[in-house]
Design a protein around this motif. Structure first.
Motif, mmCIF file in Angstrom:
data_model
loop_
_atom_site.group_PDB
_atom_site.id
_atom_site.type_symbol
_atom_site.label_atom_id
_atom_site.label_comp_id
_atom_site.label_asym_id
_atom_site.label_seq_id
_atom_site.Cartn_x
_atom_site.Cartn_y
_atom_site.Cartn_z
ATOM 1 N N ASP A 62 1.375 17.492 27.009
ATOM 2 C CA ASP A 62 0.025 17.299 26.464
ATOM 3 C C ASP A 62 -1.038 17.902 27.378
ATOM 4 N N VAL A 63 -0.833 17.792 28.681
ATOM 5 C CA VAL A 63 -1.776 18.373 29.643
ATOM 6 C C VAL A 63 -1.881 19.881 29.430
ATOM 7 N N ILE A 64 -0.746 20.521 29.308
ATOM 8 C CA ILE A 64 -0.724 21.975 29.137
ATOM 9 C C ILE A 64 -1.380 22.378 27.817
ATOM 10 N N TRP A 65 -1.103 21.628 26.750
ATOM 11 C CA TRP A 65 -1.729 21.959 25.464
ATOM 12 C C TRP A 65 -3.247 21.835 25.554
ATOM 13 N N LEU A 66 -3.736 20.755 26.152
ATOM 14 C CA LEU A 66 -5.183 20.579 26.297
ATOM 15 C C LEU A 66 -5.787 21.706 27.128
ATOM 16 N N ALA A 67 -5.127 22.074 28.207
ATOM 17 C CA ALA A 67 -5.646 23.147 29.058
ATOM 18 C C ALA A 67 -5.727 24.451 28.281
ATOM 19 N N ARG A 68 -4.765 24.694 27.430
ATOM 20 C CA ARG A 68 -4.794 25.908 26.609
ATOM 21 C C ARG A 68 -5.938 25.904 25.603
ATOM 22 N N GLN A 69 -6.420 24.711 25.267
ATOM 23 C CA GLN A 69 -7.571 24.603 24.343
ATOM 24 C C GLN A 69 -8.896 24.674 25.087
ATOM 25 N N GLY A 70 -8.853 24.855 26.407
ATOM 26 C CA GLY A 70 -10.077 25.003 27.184
ATOM 27 C C GLY A 70 -10.485 23.781 27.986
ATOM 28 N N TRP A 71 -9.702 22.698 27.912
ATOM 29 C CA TRP A 71 -10.020 21.494 28.678
ATOM 30 C C TRP A 71 -9.633 21.670 30.148
ATOM 31 N N THR A 72 -10.349 20.959 31.013
ATOM 32 C CA THR A 72 -9.938 20.777 32.402
ATOM 33 C C THR A 72 -9.237 19.427 32.450
ATOM 34 N N VAL A 73 -7.975 19.391 32.853
ATOM 35 C CA VAL A 73 -7.141 18.215 32.609
ATOM 36 C C VAL A 73 -6.496 17.692 33.886
ATOM 37 N N THR A 74 -6.557 16.381 34.040
ATOM 38 C CA THR A 74 -5.803 15.688 35.078
ATOM 39 C C THR A 74 -4.615 14.991 34.430
ATOM 40 N N GLY A 75 -3.426 15.279 34.906
ATOM 41 C CA GLY A 75 -2.231 14.593 34.448
ATOM 42 C C GLY A 75 -1.862 13.517 35.439
ATOM 43 N N ALA A 76 -1.696 12.290 34.967
ATOM 44 C CA ALA A 76 -1.396 11.161 35.845
ATOM 45 C C ALA A 76 -0.065 10.535 35.453
ATOM 46 N N ASP A 77 0.724 10.147 36.441
ATOM 47 C CA ASP A 77 2.005 9.510 36.184
ATOM 48 C C ASP A 77 2.441 8.783 37.449
ATOM 49 N N PHE A 78 3.346 7.803 37.282
ATOM 50 C CA PHE A 78 3.855 7.126 38.480
ATOM 51 C C PHE A 78 5.130 7.758 39.016
ATOM 52 N N SER A 79 5.623 8.800 38.356
ATOM 53 C CA SER A 79 6.844 9.478 38.784
ATOM 54 C C SER A 79 6.501 10.762 39.533
ATOM 55 N N ALA A 80 6.867 10.825 40.813
ATOM 56 C CA ALA A 80 6.634 12.038 41.592
ATOM 57 C C ALA A 80 7.436 13.205 41.030
ATOM 58 N N GLU A 81 8.660 12.927 40.569
ATOM 59 C CA GLU A 81 9.496 13.976 39.993
ATOM 60 C C GLU A 81 8.880 14.523 38.707
ATOM 61 N N GLY A 82 8.354 13.626 37.886
ATOM 62 C CA GLY A 82 7.707 14.064 36.655
ATOM 63 C C GLY A 82 6.502 14.945 36.931
ATOM 64 N N LEU A 83 5.678 14.549 37.898
ATOM 65 C CA LEU A 83 4.488 15.326 38.231
ATOM 66 C C LEU A 83 4.858 16.699 38.795
ATOM 67 N N ALA A 84 5.921 16.747 39.585
ATOM 68 C CA ALA A 84 6.362 18.034 40.135
ATOM 69 C C ALA A 84 6.798 18.965 39.014
#
Length: 217
Positions: A62-84
């Motif tokens: 979802d972060v990538i899709w929003l960024a492609r639409q022109g948004w500046t996006v912060t992705g938040a999660d409690f998983s370090a592996e997921g964020l990487a």
């Protein structure tokens, strides 16, 4: 020293904790398809692109899709592996400059003065009915005039493969309304149909969808 045994209940509980998701994301295969969630697309396509926060972002679809639409996006999660993984996917998609990443647990989320034009979370299901409290905390990150979009699995009979612990973590949209602070107007609190594919068969399910707008100051 004896070998400590793990009970089925321990295994269920692990999927509500960072270590369980780190283990899931540590494999070579993608966990999710990477396509944007349909309720997010339906809402965001009608908005002017601004700053967005996606909580429980996982591998960053979802972060990538929003960024492609022109948004500046912060992705938040409690998983370090997921964020990487999400950061790598954003780099591969060519939107790294529009994204940043925040390791935080939605169950004790604190905005810390940050605000966003769109705060969204999809299929985040903390145990023990804690989603109302999560909504209350996420609302603090919504800028005046901004939107809060919360989407989850409706506890329908279609999820026969899940444990009772997981089913109890699901919710109906209207059950989240007590988590909205004063100053928010509800734009939608409903069950919205969605079709997914399970074992090659189309299955009709419902997304519990709460969309609310923070009134301008």
């Amino acid at each position: 020293m004896g070998t400590e045994k793990t009970s089925p209940a321990d295994g269920q509980a692990a999927m509500f904790e960072p270590a369980g998701w780190d283990a899931r994301y540590a494999g070579k295969e993608s966990v999710w398809r990477g396509t944007p969630n349909p309720q997010l697309v339906a809402v965001a396509e009608g908005l002017h692109a601004g700053r967005a926060l996606d909580v429980g972002c996982g591998e960053g679809g979802d972060v990538i899709w929003l960024a492609r639409q022109g948004w500046t996006v912060t992705g938040a999660d409690f998983s370090a592996e997921g964020l990487a993984r999400a950061a790598r996917h954003a780099e591969e998609a060519g939107v790294a400059e529009r994204t940043d990443w925040w390791r935080t647990d939605a169950r004790n989320f604190a905005a810390g003065g940050r605000t966003y034009d769109l705060v969204t979370t999809h299929y985040l299901h903390p145990a023990n009915g804690a989603m109302v409290d999560v909504v209350r905390q996420l609302a603090q990150a919504v800028a005046p005039g901004g939107r809060l979009l919360v989407v989850g699995h409706s506890p329908t009979a279609h999820f026969t493969q899940l444990t009772q612990m997981h089913l109890r973590a699901m919710f109906l949209a209207e059950e989240l309304l007590p988590g909205l602070p004063d100053g928010f107007e509800v734009l939608a609190a409903q069950q919205r149909p969605r079709t997914l594919v399970r074992d090659g068969v189309d299955v009709d399910v419902e997304d519990s969808t709460l969309l609310a707008r923070r009134r301008p100051e």
